[in-house]
Design a protein around this motif. Structure first.
Motif, PDB file in Angstrom:
ATOM      1  N   CYS A  16       0.833  -1.205   0.000  1.00 22.37           N
ATOM      2  CA  CYS A  16       0.000   0.000   0.000  1.00 22.37           C
ATOM      3  C   CYS A  16       0.871   1.261   0.000  1.00 22.37           C
ATOM      4  N   THR A  17       1.869   1.285   0.870  1.00 20.13           N
ATOM      5  CA  THR A  17       2.756   2.435   0.969  1.00 20.13           C
ATOM      6  C   THR A  17       3.521   2.649  -0.327  1.00 20.13           C
ATOM      7  N   ASP A  18       4.074   1.575  -0.899  1.00 24.09           N
ATOM      8  CA  ASP A  18       4.787   1.696  -2.178  1.00 24.09           C
ATOM      9  C   ASP A  18       3.857   2.188  -3.282  1.00 24.09           C
ATOM     10  N   SER A  19       2.624   1.698  -3.287  1.00 30.00           N
ATOM     11  CA  SER A  19       1.652   2.117  -4.307  1.00 30.00           C
ATOM     12  C   SER A  19       1.341   3.605  -4.184  1.00 30.00           C
ATOM     13  N   VAL A  20       1.135   4.074  -2.963  1.00 32.18           N
ATOM     14  CA  VAL A  20       0.828   5.488  -2.745  1.00 32.18           C
ATOM     15  C   VAL A  20       2.015   6.352  -3.160  1.00 32.18           C
ATOM     16  N   ARG A  21       3.224   5.942  -2.818  1.00 38.83           N
ATOM     17  CA  ARG A  21       4.416   6.721  -3.194  1.00 38.83           C
ATOM     18  C   ARG A  21       4.573   6.783  -4.712  1.00 38.83           C
ATOM     19  N   LEU A  22       4.298   5.684  -5.400  1.00 37.65           N
ATOM     20  CA  LEU A  22       4.351   5.666  -6.855  1.00 37.65           C
ATOM     21  C   LEU A  22       3.280   6.593  -7.437  1.00 37.65           C
ATOM     22  N   ILE A  23       2.088   6.526  -6.900  1.00 35.67           N
ATOM     23  CA  ILE A  23       0.991   7.383  -7.348  1.00 35.67           C
ATOM     24  C   ILE A  23       1.348   8.856  -7.143  1.00 35.67           C
ATOM     25  N   VAL A  27       1.183   9.944 -10.869  1.00 34.97           N
ATOM     26  CA  VAL A  27      -0.160  10.484 -11.101  1.00 34.97           C
ATOM     27  C   VAL A  27      -0.270  11.915 -10.590  1.00 34.97           C
ATOM     28  N   ARG A  28       0.362  12.200  -9.477  1.00 36.15           N
ATOM     29  CA  ARG A  28       0.352  13.523  -8.844  1.00 36.15           C
ATOM     30  C   ARG A  28      -1.052  14.020  -8.486  1.00 36.15           C
ATOM     31  N   PRO A  29      -1.747  13.248  -7.677  1.00 34.08           N
ATOM     32  CA  PRO A  29      -3.092  13.675  -7.279  1.00 34.08           C
ATOM     33  C   PRO A  29      -3.021  14.935  -6.425  1.00 34.08           C
ATOM     34  N   ARG A  30      -4.071  15.681  -6.468  1.00 35.40           N
ATOM     35  CA  ARG A  30      -4.147  16.911  -5.670  1.00 35.40           C
ATOM     36  C   ARG A  30      -4.822  16.572  -4.346  1.00 35.40           C
TER      37      ARG A  30
END
Length: 129
Positions: A16-23, A27-30
């Motif tokens: 989960c943490t790796d996925s969020v860091r990649l995103i 992706v650069r969500p706001r």
């Protein structure tokens, strides 16, 4: 009142943490991202049980989206081509499949790269071979 949405995820899960860091990088969500273990869940209007169950997108007004719909909101926030992907996930004909795919990944994250023992299901919920 918060100005930006918040993505709440499982900070004890490497996948989960790796996925969020990649995103965050790609992706650069706001939004802000915060592990549920460090979040003020009560202020976000979220229970620990729900936060353990799925990633959550909490809007500045307090509306909460979970699982695949949290991912959709994240993509919509990023703009550009990501908006199309997010909009696609919100279509009624796609929602069910998106939810099933999210649950499949979430329920098996301990088997995915970066999914350490902390992600493992309790012994009474794992399959015996």
């Amino acid at each position: 009142m918060r100005i930006r949405p918040v993505l709440v995820f499982d900070g004890d899960c490497g996948f989960c943490t790796d996925s969020v860091r990649l995103i965050e990088r790609v992706v650069r969500p706001r939004c802000e991202t915060v592990p549920w273990q460090r979040a003020d869940l009560a202020a976000l209007g979220v229970t620990p049980e729900r936060a353990r169950h799925e990633a959550l997108w909490v809007t500045p007004t307090g509306r909460v989206y979970g699982g695949a719909q949290a991912v959709a909101k994240l993509l919509l926030s990023a703009g550009g081509a990501w908006t199309l992907a997010g909009a696609f996930l919100t279509l009624p004909v796609v929602r069910g499949a998106a939810h099933a795919a999210y649950r499949l990944v979430a329920d098996n994250r301990q088997r995915l790269p970066g999914g350490p023992a902390g992600c493992a299901l309790p012994a009474d919920r794992t399959r015996r071979t």
